[in-house]
Design an enzyme around this catalytic site. Sequence first.
Site, PDB file in Angstrom:
ATOM      1  N   SER A 179       0.876  -1.171   0.000  1.00  0.00           N
ATOM      2  CA  SER A 179       0.000   0.000   0.000  1.00  0.00           C
ATOM      3  C   SER A 179       0.911   1.218   0.000  1.00  0.00           C
ATOM      4  CB  SER A 179      -0.880  -0.037   1.254  1.00  0.00           C
ATOM      5  OG  SER A 179      -1.853   0.967   1.167  1.00  0.00           O
ATOM      6  N   GLU A 180       0.759   2.081  -1.006  1.00  0.00           N
ATOM      7  CA  GLU A 180       1.810   3.079  -1.272  1.00  0.00           C
ATOM      8  C   GLU A 180       1.933   4.169  -0.207  1.00  0.00           C
ATOM      9  OE1 GLU A 180      -0.723   2.403  -3.348  1.00  0.00           O
ATOM     10  OE2 GLU A 180      -1.619   4.223  -4.191  1.00  0.00           O
ATOM     11  N   ASN A 181       0.998   4.200   0.736  1.00  0.00           N
ATOM     12  CA  ASN A 181       1.162   5.162   1.833  1.00  0.00           C
ATOM     13  C   ASN A 181       2.182   4.684   2.869  1.00  0.00           C
ATOM     14  OD1 ASN A 181      -0.912   3.187   2.343  1.00  0.00           O
ATOM     15  ND2 ASN A 181      -1.360   4.274   4.228  1.00  0.00           N
TER      16      ASN A 181
END
Lengths: 234, 218
Positions: free
Chosen positions: B46-48
């Site tokens: 998840s790119e966060n």
Amino acid sequence: MAGFDKVVSSYEEAMAGLEDNMTIIAGGFGLCGIPENLISEIEKRGTKGLTIVSNNCGVDNFGLGLLLPNRQIKKIIASYVGENAEFERQMMSGELDVELTPQGTLAEKMRAGGAGIPAFFTATGYGTPVAEGKEEREIGGKHYILEHAIKGDFAIVKAWKADRYGNLIFRKTARNFNPMAATAGKITVVEVEEIVESGELDPDQIHTPGIYVNRIILGTFEKRIEQRTIQATQ
Amino acid sequence: MTLSREQMAQRVAQEIQDGFYVNLGIGIPTLVANYLPAGIEVMLQSENGLLGMGQFPTEETVDADLINAGKQTVTVAKGASFFDSAESFAMIRGGHVDLTVLGAFEVDVNGNIASYMIPGKLIKGMGGAMDLVAGAENIIVTMTHASKHGQSKLLANCSLPLTGKGCIKKVLTDLAFIEIKAGKFHLIEHAPGVTVEEIVKLTEGELVVPAKVPEMKF
């Protein structure tokens, strides 16, 4: 304050020196890990003409969205701004200048700003509206565009724990843009949930060394959740 | 019959192999996590700032400091790690993610993708999509083959502002599984109950149809 002790005791003191038309880099992703009390302090001060660099711009009545009703933001550099009706209104009417920037490019712009790298080539955005007006270069048969670093007059950061010297530890996905933001401010202000004495944090566990940090303040946080998703119970 | 969103997710999930690090976008791609093949290990990025995304939390375990890129509260899976956004996109840009699945408005025969902006209507921003399409080798786009009004989304040239140029090689629609090679769409599979003629009719860009087109299996 004496020596490396960076703890301040009020939010007024934490944001002292903030003036109209400054650039502020803010940590946070959505409402997760945002410096919510520092944002409220900026709202209270009524500082105008600000350029904000942040992945998002809060929601209508929380986070950076609080700076919209009184038109405190002149320009925002962000990757995704979809959660905010007032934002959309100001953007469509042209009152607010919006520079949409890919998320990874935004993170790297902050990192570069803090690391003394003036610009970098990235494939992200090549051949898209993001590339307009930017230098292009072919390296090893692939196309790249030149993106410039960002520095802020202030960086506002939310961390979990700090020691008095400004060494920081973040928690879970509330880390996000905060470590890069911390490096890229002329004055970096960090609000935290807990402050311990210097020497109490394990040096191996520190995410952001205190050298980047100018002011630390202890806060209490609402930590509003944007999308509360819960497992269906059996 | 066109594929449901769940069936589309199910078909994409078949492309996931043991030991893959996978980034799933918002919408249909998120559903892919529900159909991961049994007996394999997969880590969701998840790119966060999370590698090893788990299920949604319970009321007791919900944590405001733990969300996914869609801003939903989540948990961590075994072996997960947290990191900052620069690190996250180093993984993505550096080509370390094995498979990226994301939605789109349009894809064209040159592998261009438009997915983030409809001028005058939808201007929310690209989030991490431009980095994902520029950085990943292996991308599957999931979208409906045509709009509700029957307008093809598989075009000769994208009409909307691009998210990425020349970066898409696979598209899974509600009608077909399509590959993009040398400036043409290639029909790889058709959905059960969907004829090749229907697919051809709803594909604006040049479509290469082999003599025998296999039916998708579930």
